[in-house]
Scaffold this motif. Structure first.
Motif, mmCIF file in Angstrom:
data_model
loop_
_atom_site.group_PDB
_atom_site.id
_atom_site.type_symbol
_atom_site.label_atom_id
_atom_site.label_comp_id
_atom_site.label_asym_id
_atom_site.label_seq_id
_atom_site.Cartn_x
_atom_site.Cartn_y
_atom_site.Cartn_z
ATOM 1 N N ALA A 35 0.822 -1.217 0.000
ATOM 2 C CA ALA A 35 0.000 0.000 0.000
ATOM 3 C C ALA A 35 0.853 1.264 0.000
ATOM 4 O O ALA A 35 0.427 2.308 -0.497
ATOM 5 N N HIS A 36 2.061 1.163 0.539
ATOM 6 C CA HIS A 36 2.973 2.306 0.564
ATOM 7 C C HIS A 36 3.977 2.290 -0.588
ATOM 8 O O HIS A 36 4.921 3.065 -0.613
ATOM 9 N N GLY A 37 3.782 1.374 -1.524
ATOM 10 C CA GLY A 37 4.595 1.363 -2.732
ATOM 11 C C GLY A 37 5.917 0.626 -2.631
ATOM 12 O O GLY A 37 6.784 0.786 -3.487
ATOM 13 N N TYR A 38 6.077 -0.212 -1.620
ATOM 14 C CA TYR A 38 7.332 -0.947 -1.454
ATOM 15 C C TYR A 38 7.227 -2.345 -2.056
ATOM 16 O O TYR A 38 6.220 -3.018 -1.904
ATOM 17 N N ALA A 39 8.291 -2.753 -2.723
ATOM 18 C CA ALA A 39 8.320 -4.064 -3.370
ATOM 19 C C ALA A 39 9.044 -5.106 -2.529
ATOM 20 O O ALA A 39 8.981 -6.294 -2.830
ATOM 21 N N TYR A 40 9.749 -4.672 -1.476
ATOM 22 C CA TYR A 40 10.533 -5.595 -0.658
ATOM 23 C C TYR A 40 10.176 -5.422 0.808
ATOM 24 O O TYR A 40 9.884 -4.322 1.262
ATOM 25 N N LEU A 41 10.231 -6.539 1.520
ATOM 26 C CA LEU A 41 9.931 -6.542 2.947
ATOM 27 C C LEU A 41 10.861 -7.539 3.624
ATOM 28 O O LEU A 41 11.021 -8.666 3.158
ATOM 29 N N TRP A 42 11.481 -7.132 4.711
ATOM 30 C CA TRP A 42 12.360 -7.997 5.479
ATOM 31 C C TRP A 42 11.607 -8.488 6.711
ATOM 32 O O TRP A 42 11.145 -7.688 7.524
ATOM 33 N N ILE A 43 11.445 -9.785 6.831
ATOM 34 C CA ILE A 43 10.905 -10.414 8.037
ATOM 35 C C ILE A 43 11.981 -11.394 8.482
ATOM 36 O O ILE A 43 12.303 -12.347 7.768
ATOM 37 N N ASP A 44 12.566 -11.142 9.649
ATOM 38 C CA ASP A 44 13.742 -11.892 10.090
ATOM 39 C C ASP A 44 13.605 -13.400 9.942
ATOM 40 O O ASP A 44 14.487 -14.054 9.388
ATOM 41 N N CYS A 45 12.523 -13.974 10.429
ATOM 42 C CA CYS A 45 12.404 -15.440 10.427
ATOM 43 C C CYS A 45 12.202 -16.022 9.034
ATOM 44 O O CYS A 45 12.326 -17.228 8.843
ATOM 45 N N LEU A 46 11.900 -15.173 8.063
ATOM 46 C CA LEU A 46 11.824 -15.627 6.680
ATOM 47 C C LEU A 46 13.141 -15.387 5.948
ATOM 48 O O LEU A 46 13.519 -16.170 5.076
ATOM 49 N N CYS A 47 13.827 -14.314 6.298
ATOM 50 C CA CYS A 47 15.013 -13.902 5.552
ATOM 51 C C CYS A 47 16.316 -14.479 6.090
ATOM 52 O O CYS A 47 17.317 -14.480 5.367
ATOM 53 N N ILE A 48 16.337 -14.914 7.319
ATOM 54 C CA ILE A 48 17.521 -15.543 7.911
ATOM 55 C C ILE A 48 17.203 -17.012 8.136
ATOM 56 O O ILE A 48 16.170 -17.340 8.716
ATOM 57 N N VAL A 49 18.080 -17.883 7.687
ATOM 58 C CA VAL A 49 17.881 -19.323 7.869
ATOM 59 C C VAL A 49 18.064 -19.610 9.362
ATOM 60 O O VAL A 49 19.159 -19.483 9.916
ATOM 61 N N GLN A 50 16.981 -19.976 10.018
ATOM 62 C CA GLN A 50 16.936 -20.045 11.471
ATOM 63 C C GLN A 50 17.791 -21.143 12.089
ATOM 64 O O GLN A 50 18.252 -21.001 13.207
ATOM 65 N N ASP A 51 18.004 -22.228 11.393
ATOM 66 C CA ASP A 51 18.796 -23.312 11.978
ATOM 67 C C ASP A 51 20.177 -23.431 11.313
ATOM 68 O O ASP A 51 20.770 -24.489 11.292
ATOM 69 N N ASP A 52 20.687 -22.315 10.804
ATOM 70 C CA ASP A 52 22.005 -22.288 10.167
ATOM 71 C C ASP A 52 22.863 -21.227 10.851
ATOM 72 O O ASP A 52 22.695 -20.027 10.626
ATOM 73 N N SER A 53 23.782 -21.655 11.690
ATOM 74 C CA SER A 53 24.614 -20.714 12.446
ATOM 75 C C SER A 53 25.468 -19.844 11.524
ATOM 76 O O SER A 53 25.733 -18.679 11.827
ATOM 77 N N HIS A 54 25.872 -20.381 10.372
ATOM 78 C CA HIS A 54 26.662 -19.589 9.431
ATOM 79 C C HIS A 54 25.834 -18.447 8.838
ATOM 80 O O HIS A 54 26.338 -17.330 8.666
ATOM 81 N N ASP A 55 24.566 -18.714 8.544
ATOM 82 C CA ASP A 55 23.703 -17.658 8.018
ATOM 83 C C ASP A 55 23.473 -16.586 9.074
ATOM 84 O O ASP A 55 23.510 -15.395 8.779
ATOM 85 N N TRP A 56 23.273 -16.999 10.324
ATOM 86 C CA TRP A 56 23.115 -16.044 11.420
ATOM 87 C C TRP A 56 24.366 -15.189 11.573
ATOM 88 O O TRP A 56 24.279 -13.969 11.749
ATOM 89 N N GLU A 57 25.533 -15.823 11.534
ATOM 90 C CA GLU A 57 26.795 -15.084 11.682
ATOM 91 C C GLU A 57 26.984 -14.082 10.551
ATOM 92 O O GLU A 57 27.555 -13.013 10.756
ATOM 93 N N LYS A 58 26.521 -14.420 9.366
ATOM 94 C CA LYS A 58 26.630 -13.529 8.214
ATOM 95 C C LYS A 58 25.592 -12.410 8.281
ATOM 96 O O LYS A 58 25.903 -11.248 8.011
ATOM 97 N N GLU A 59 24.357 -12.742 8.631
ATOM 98 C CA GLU A 59 23.255 -11.774 8.558
ATOM 99 C C GLU A 59 23.156 -10.844 9.766
ATOM 100 O O GLU A 59 22.785 -9.683 9.611
ATOM 101 N N CYS A 60 23.460 -11.342 10.948
ATOM 102 C CA CYS A 60 23.301 -10.502 12.147
ATOM 103 C C CYS A 60 24.099 -9.201 12.086
ATOM 104 O O CYS A 60 23.548 -8.137 12.389
ATOM 105 N N PRO A 61 25.360 -9.229 11.700
ATOM 106 C CA PRO A 61 26.083 -7.959 11.615
ATOM 107 C C PRO A 61 25.502 -7.001 10.570
ATOM 108 O O PRO A 61 25.691 -5.785 10.660
ATOM 109 N N ARG A 62 24.786 -7.527 9.596
ATOM 110 C CA ARG A 62 24.197 -6.702 8.545
ATOM 111 C C ARG A 62 22.870 -6.077 8.967
ATOM 112 O O ARG A 62 22.358 -5.184 8.295
ATOM 113 N N MET A 63 22.318 -6.528 10.090
ATOM 114 C CA MET A 63 21.004 -6.038 10.516
ATOM 115 C C MET A 63 21.014 -4.530 10.786
ATOM 116 O O MET A 63 20.027 -3.845 10.527
#
Length: 112
Positions: A35-63
């Protein structure tokens, strides 16, 4: 449907996520974003692989950059969980849940 991205479903998530199977709070966030014209949305539990420690280590600093550079942030404070949703009737706009929102324009000047 479990909406959390895990190692077992990460490849499927890259190509398919059924809107109708999402919990209401996620649906509401998508509706508000569109409704506000955005094409992208970040939802943590969808965008970060929850059971992958390497993905968490990569994504958390980028938050800090994900949220710090966001044009639009949704705080679904009235949703008690991902299934509750946050869009609905607002019978009392003067309730303790109401607030005045300020925002800044592209020149970093306060508006509203």
């Amino acid at each position: 449907m479990d909406c959390v991205t895990r190692l077992e479903n990460v490849e499927e998530r890259k190509t398919n996520l059924d809107f109708h199977m999402l919990p209401q709070t996620f649906k509401d966030a998508i509706k508000v974003s569109i409704a506000h014209g955005y094409a992208y949305l970040w939802i943590d539990c969808l965008c970060i692989v929850q059971d992958d420690s390497h993905d968490w280590e990569k994504e958390c600093p980028r938050m800090v950059h994900v949220y710090g550079n966001a044009d639009f942030t949704i705080a679904a404070v009235t949703a008690t969980d991902s299934h509750a949703g946050f869009l609905g009737d607002r019978n009392n706009l003067n309730s303790s849940n109401s607030c005045i929102l300020r925002y800044w324009n592209s020149q970093k000047l306060p508006q509203g």
